[in-house]
Design an enzyme around this catalytic site. Structure first.
Site, PDB file in Angstrom:
ATOM      1  N   LYS B 259     -37.254 -11.881  13.511  1.00 31.91           N
ATOM      2  CA  LYS B 259     -38.585 -11.419  13.964  1.00 31.91           C
ATOM      3  C   LYS B 259     -38.539 -10.329  15.094  1.00 31.91           C
ATOM      4  O   LYS B 259     -39.145  -9.612  14.968  1.00 31.91           O
ATOM      5  CB  LYS B 259     -39.659 -12.576  14.236  1.00 31.91           C
ATOM      6  CG  LYS B 259     -39.812 -13.455  13.001  1.00 31.91           C
ATOM      7  CD  LYS B 259     -40.579 -14.829  13.558  1.00 31.91           C
ATOM      8  CE  LYS B 259     -40.821 -15.602  12.451  1.00 31.91           C
ATOM      9  NZ  LYS B 259     -41.335 -17.076  12.814  1.00 31.91           N
ATOM     10  N   ILE B 260     -37.563 -10.904  15.914  1.00 28.58           N
ATOM     11  CA  ILE B 260     -37.445 -10.074  17.259  1.00 28.58           C
ATOM     12  C   ILE B 260     -35.902  -9.424  17.152  1.00 28.58           C
ATOM     13  O   ILE B 260     -35.055 -10.296  16.497  1.00 28.58           O
ATOM     14  CB  ILE B 260     -37.492 -10.971  18.456  1.00 28.58           C
ATOM     15  CG1 ILE B 260     -38.902 -11.559  18.428  1.00 28.58           C
ATOM     16  CG2 ILE B 260     -37.109 -10.181  19.563  1.00 28.58           C
ATOM     17  CD1 ILE B 260     -40.057 -10.534  19.102  1.00 28.58           C
TER      18      ILE B 260
END
EC number: 2.5.1.46
Lengths: 298, 298, 298, 298
Positions: B259-260
């Site tokens: 996600k990051i």
């Protein structure tokens, strides 16, 4: 424990309130479930609470239901550690939930399985109907499952923020001809509350499930019903009221809104539910509920 | 402050990361907004962030938008106290949000106004479209409004858990011929992310808005896009990672999920946003963003 | 900020109460200082508060004073990170305080320097006298120092748990002919409180400094004095009341004990002091206190 | 529980580490005790831990010992509520500790009783000797007492911040010819650690007791001993590391200082001790420790 102080006492009081609800003849018990409770191993306890009808309705985050389905389909979460190199985990395809690990690839199997099931569905429905449809079509390997226990026990599950979860992701991957109408969730849950002589609430965490159950009293009042607010209320939370959020707000605050009855028996336990819930469940063993609501009309 | 220690340093780093995003030419800045920020007086700051395009997309709880509309229509929240008798407040028709008060009757005016507006709407739409429809039909008195600023600045607002708010309540009161399809939210926001060269995220609180923005990277990857994860990430939160919930989880954990980005500039500030946000906003005054994304296609 | 909600408002109120104390003619302002504030870079602010007599008495953990002396002697704390391998840090002789680093060897220089100074001291004394003796004998390089500012401004510093710090360690290393009689601290601080027309308290954190200042009111009452409790009270803390500890307990609880006046102006700000203290100090700039207590008799 | 996730798992691990310490032949177990554990009803559990030698040394806040003596002398703490008017409590002479009440007058009886006992004492002594002197002179009614159990079991109790408690208050009221030399506490506890083959630590809360036990490893090293850091470490706490304080800091941070061995078995449980401690104690029932240190030389 109810005769000690601080959160130990609160936990003791939570047990007393829950058992009092179970002895009552005409109370509908609504549970809100948030936080990564299934990855943390609380799945069997929740399923057991459902099968014994220690709760009557479940409002859950989509994530807990996804992870439950993951295990129901035979996959597992693993004991990991929070002291790791997350870049390496990413390379190895391992997703981390604090100190719990799972394989990204196995999640993807469930993502696509659900997408297929959803592609077969038609029409506009509440998240409750949607989840029942899914439960009925799952090819389940491990029946210690929240979704299956609820399906078999006719305990309705609502997930009003279902788009915000891997179930929502699956729906976005599907050739979709179904629409989940979460406003219908508001209508259905309010109807359950309106048709209950009394209601009791048990919040594991806060988030959408807590607020969604709380707001039913407001909806009912605006629709012209004479409701009194929930009459029993338990919350297990690690949030506090000082920052003004709904997750951590006191039940006293809820009284000002008419969500909680001014005369309610209520307690909030500041404790990780992975500790408090097993302790409470352990205490419930052997208690047999005499009477509970049956939802045929939904 | 970035040269001190503990959360003071984190706040300084948050400022540095935000200004770095603003200097970048090709970054889309997504803000997640949860907690009762509008009742706490943060409404003008958020509206100002939108008008100056310090953010490009807003994902919010329904409650913040409802309270914003409440003020946009000329009503107010009032400075109250948390040391009160909530039974009395209930009798007097005052709703409490920690140390903020509001009149239940005034809320009801907005509930019914929104219900009327919603009764006029038709079709199946995302929460973004739904909110734009509402914004376009509001008879606004105070334009220092999040909903209005976003409408006028073409900043899309998503509210994927909108059923869980007074806007959802209003929809349940309406003679409803509109359906809010929040799975469409997943699709739309993912499209924005996929079409952005880079993305940066700013989370005020956690909850659904945080997770919903985080999960876009997962959706994009499952749809076959080659995404790298958000490349800038700021969170202001009072949650902590120890209890495993998504609201408090570290951005490092987000890296394991993809996600990051593993190379992202990221910081989490443990502080009530009613303190941290004004301090950050104060620092942003005078900064002019050169280039920002324009969403015509939505 | 005092016109917002939640902790932002509390911070605004803290500023208002502090400035009101400064405008009063006959109030003695007692500050309690705990948490690793000096390693986090708050040293110059505290020294500046002392030199401007925004506070009149300091009760501190020994650690903050040790780290202050460390910097006064020309050594430094360094910006580090909490995401490190602590085993490696140990091998390299680096001590970590969350995201702040320092060299073990440099600490040891101060340990032995203090041990030498302490070896020269004789008699039984309060921690205040003991700290004054040390301040007078230090060969200081950087005068932006809490200990030096207090020494020069005749602001007494008490450290009733001084054994629990590197100053205590240094004393244990010394050829010791001095005894620190911390019961004398109780007596001295109570005398200051008894001789003050009014008292105001500012707690940075909780711990021993908070309780030690709080309990002076109890001591005074038991000694037969007619005291009214502290009349102004500010706390900046990250603790909460739910767990029953003194660090997080409310000032309301203090009222039941007579520690805080029932009519006191009081506020508690839930925020890391590394954020709240610089914001407050920034607001104090330019305020000149007209009158403050002078402690000649001690 | 050790096979779940989050704090539930940590609690399970804490149990495993404690029992492993008890099976070891040559480990000295040091407990730090802070927070209002005795008012909250944890007194009998601590006394039981001492009598069964599940711990070997206790470092406590003075308050817990005062409240223990209060009950040992036949007085009680009462179940109260945190939702009260503290001004009224003050008028009625009731002191509140979150949801626990006690009579101010009964506290005063103990204050003066202790003052009398202290008036009879002479010389310079560590807090350990001081507390033994008191224990030997108390006219005890209820022997389920920490102080008495320790006295009878030869488990030394240290209270290095004793001035900061009602015992310190009593000393300030006494015609005092005794001096408590808390630097001697540093020396004595370091000696115990140096003479132990291995050490394990159990922190209930943080505060001075945690740091005081932690720092013994630093003192020993500075005195030239070859110590390896504590080899088992458990903390039950509601603090977190983010704010940099010692109470909430991780054991990993302690490794950088050499306080904790790099190879230590260590776990921190984020939970109110009024919940975690009874659960742990319940698990310990029936375990018999084979060998434990005997402190004759002190």
């Amino acid at each position: 424990m109810a005769r000690t102080g601080f959160q130990g006492r609160k936990l003791g009081e939570a047990f007393e309130i829950w058992t009092e609800m179970l002895r009552e003849e005409n109370v509908t018990i609504l549970m809100g479930l948030s936080g990564a409770m299934v990855p943390a191993g609380m799945r069997k306890i929740i399923a057991w609470l459902i099968r014994n009808r220690y709760i009557d309705v479940l409002v859950s985050t989509g994530a807990n239901l996804f992870h439950d389905i993951h295990e129901a389909m035979g996959f597992r979460h693993f004991m990991g550690s929070e002291h790791v190199n997350d870049c390496k985990l990413f390379e190895e395809g391992i997703d981390r939930i604090h100190d719990v690990f799972a394989y990204e690839k196995e999640f993807n199997v469930i993502d696509y399985t659900l997408a297929e099931i959803i592609s077969e569905m038609r029409g506009v429905m509440s998240s409750r109907e949607f989840l029942e449809e899914i439960a009925g079509r799952l090819n389940v390997k491990d029946r210690n499952s929240i979704v299956i226990a609820a399906y078999e026990s006719k305990v309705p599950i609502f997930s009003p923020a279902i788009a915000d979860s891997s179930i929502g992701i699956a729906a976005a991957l599907a050739k979709r001809e179904v629409v989940i109408d979460t406003i219908r969730d508001v209508e259905e849950l309010t109807e359950i509350v309106v048709n209950s002589e009394k209601t009791g609430v048990i919040y594991v965490g806060g988030g959408v499930p807590k607020n969604f159950i709380q707001q039913t009293e407001v909806v009912a009042r605006l629709k012209g019903y004479d409701v009194r607010g929930h009459e029993y209320a338990i919350q297990i939370t690690t949030d506090v009221p000082q920052f003004g959020g709904l997750s951590g707000c006191t039940f006293e605050e809820g009284v000002s809104w008419g969500k909680i009855s001014g005369k309610a028996k209520k307690v909030q336990v500041n404790c990780d539910a992975t500790i408090a819930l097993p302790v409470l469940a352990h205490g419930l063993i052997g208690i047999r509920r005499q009477k509970y609501p049956i939802f045929n009309g939904l």
